[in-house]
Design an enzyme around this catalytic site. Structure first.
Site, PDB file in Angstrom:
ATOM      1  N   TYR A  41       0.842  -1.196   0.000  1.00 60.49           N
ATOM      2  CA  TYR A  41       0.000   0.000   0.000  1.00 60.49           C
ATOM      3  C   TYR A  41       0.880   1.250   0.000  1.00 60.49           C
ATOM      4  O   TYR A  41       1.709   1.445   0.898  1.00 60.49           O
ATOM      5  CB  TYR A  41      -0.933   0.020   1.212  1.00 60.49           C
ATOM      6  N   LEU A 212     -17.518  -0.926   1.516  1.00 60.08           N
ATOM      7  CA  LEU A 212     -18.354   0.240   1.221  1.00 60.08           C
ATOM      8  C   LEU A 212     -18.550   0.449  -0.279  1.00 60.08           C
ATOM      9  O   LEU A 212     -19.118   1.462  -0.695  1.00 60.08           O
ATOM     10  CB  LEU A 212     -17.748   1.495   1.855  1.00 60.08           C
ATOM     11  N   ALA A 213     -18.095  -0.507  -1.088  1.00 62.15           N
ATOM     12  CA  ALA A 213     -18.339  -0.511  -2.540  1.00 62.15           C
ATOM     13  C   ALA A 213     -17.838   0.758  -3.219  1.00 62.15           C
ATOM     14  O   ALA A 213     -18.428   1.216  -4.190  1.00 62.15           O
ATOM     15  CB  ALA A 213     -19.830  -0.730  -2.830  1.00 62.15           C
ATOM     16  N   GLY A 215     -18.133   3.726  -2.656  1.00 61.63           N
ATOM     17  CA  GLY A 215     -19.086   4.830  -2.723  1.00 61.63           C
ATOM     18  C   GLY A 215     -20.199   4.656  -3.730  1.00 61.63           C
ATOM     19  O   GLY A 215     -21.079   5.514  -3.828  1.00 61.63           O
TER      20      GLY A 215
END
Length: 298
Positions: A41, A212-213, A215
């Site tokens: 990351y 949370l897809a 947004g």
């Protein structure tokens, strides 16, 4: 993943540290104590910024669970992007993560992606060594099928405790796979059928990345699903983000969402999903599913 500045080689800044601090404070404020990382990351900068916070905040490390991943190598001038679960790479990755995180132990280490060239005996030897040295407490996998987990576990005495998969109301292959059996549509579903059931039966925690897809199903999206989620949230007196997490948490496998966002406002919007039972009925759960899939169940 959102901590540490850019994805290039530019060092993180004081502003990046401040951003990470506000995100972590928001999480702690609503009762979140598990923090999920990966060595790739922001090319290591996400771990490094988090390590700065651990170094500055006395007692924080003892209050939280630190999870990280290894096994993906990004492309550089010497090799293409690749997966690498060789024992030597796992050992080196953990050593580097410990340094960046400024801690002496990783609570949970996940193998980030399956490596087709991996030798399960070699992996098991590396994980056993890390555990024996007290450098890693527990192990799991990410993006693996039931068969891949079983193959690795057959060579490893230490139990695998987690499998992190993309799971959300926006990415539903994991739940669709269970109802498309014996239908023509099954051929178009790439999720390995039986993986959810395998993990549930063996008490391997299912962790949902992308919970949370991105947004698409909340205020950042304008679709029938987003509108339905918003209306249900208003009726329940909560937030759209909470509705998405409740939808995952309502599943009997007790899915643990990884919320992903580093925005303090969106983190705090998840507060009603932390430490309490999901507030959806059986019918509401199905209503969300049918709305999101855009058509009736088979």
């Amino acid at each position: 993943m959102g901590l540490g500045g850019t994805w290039d080689g530019v060092p993180y800044t004081a502003a990046d540290i401040a951003h990470a601090e506000t995100a972590v404070e928001a999480a702690l404020d609503i009762g979140i104590t598990v923090f999920d990382h990966a060595d790739i990351y922001r090319r290591g900068k996400a771990e490094a910024v988090f390590g700065e916070l651990l170094d500055r905040a006395a007692g924080l490390r003892e209050r939280i669970v630190v999870q990280t991943k290894c096994g993906i190598r990004q492309a550089d001038g010497h090799h293409p992007g690749m997966y690498d679960l060789r024992g030597t790479h796992i050992l080196r990755s953990v050593e580097e993560s410990l340094t960046r995180l400024r801690t002496d132990v990783i609570d949970v280490l996940l193998l980030h992606r399956p490596d087709p060239l991996a030798d399960p005996q070699d992996i098991a030897k590396a994980l056993t060594s890390l555990h024996g040295q007290g450098l890693v407490r527990r192990f799991g996998v990410s993006n693996m099928s039931a068969a891949q987990i079983a193959h690795l576990q057959g060579h490893l005495d230490i139990p695998l405790v987690a499998n992190q998969l993309e799971m959300s109301l926006g990415s539903r292959d994991w739940v669709e796979a269970g109802v498309l059996v014996n239908t023509p549509a099954a051929a178009g579903n790439g999720f390995p059928h039986g993986t959810v059931e395998y993990c549930h039966a063996r008490e391997i925690q299912l962790q949902a990345w992308g919970a949370l897809a991105q947004g698409r199903c909340t205020g950042d999206g304008d679709s029938p699903t987003a509108r339905h989620v918003a209306a249900l949230a208003a009726r329940k007196g909560t937030t759209p983000e909470t509705i998405l997490l409740w939808w995952l948490q309502h599943h009997p496998a007790r899915i643990a969402p990884v919320i992903g966002t580093s925005r303090p406002d969106r983190i705090r919007a998840c507060r009603d999903a932390v430490g309490r039972e999901p507030g959806l009925t059986h019918e509401e759960w199905y209503d969300l599913w049918v709305t999101a899939r855009g058509g009736p169940l088979p």
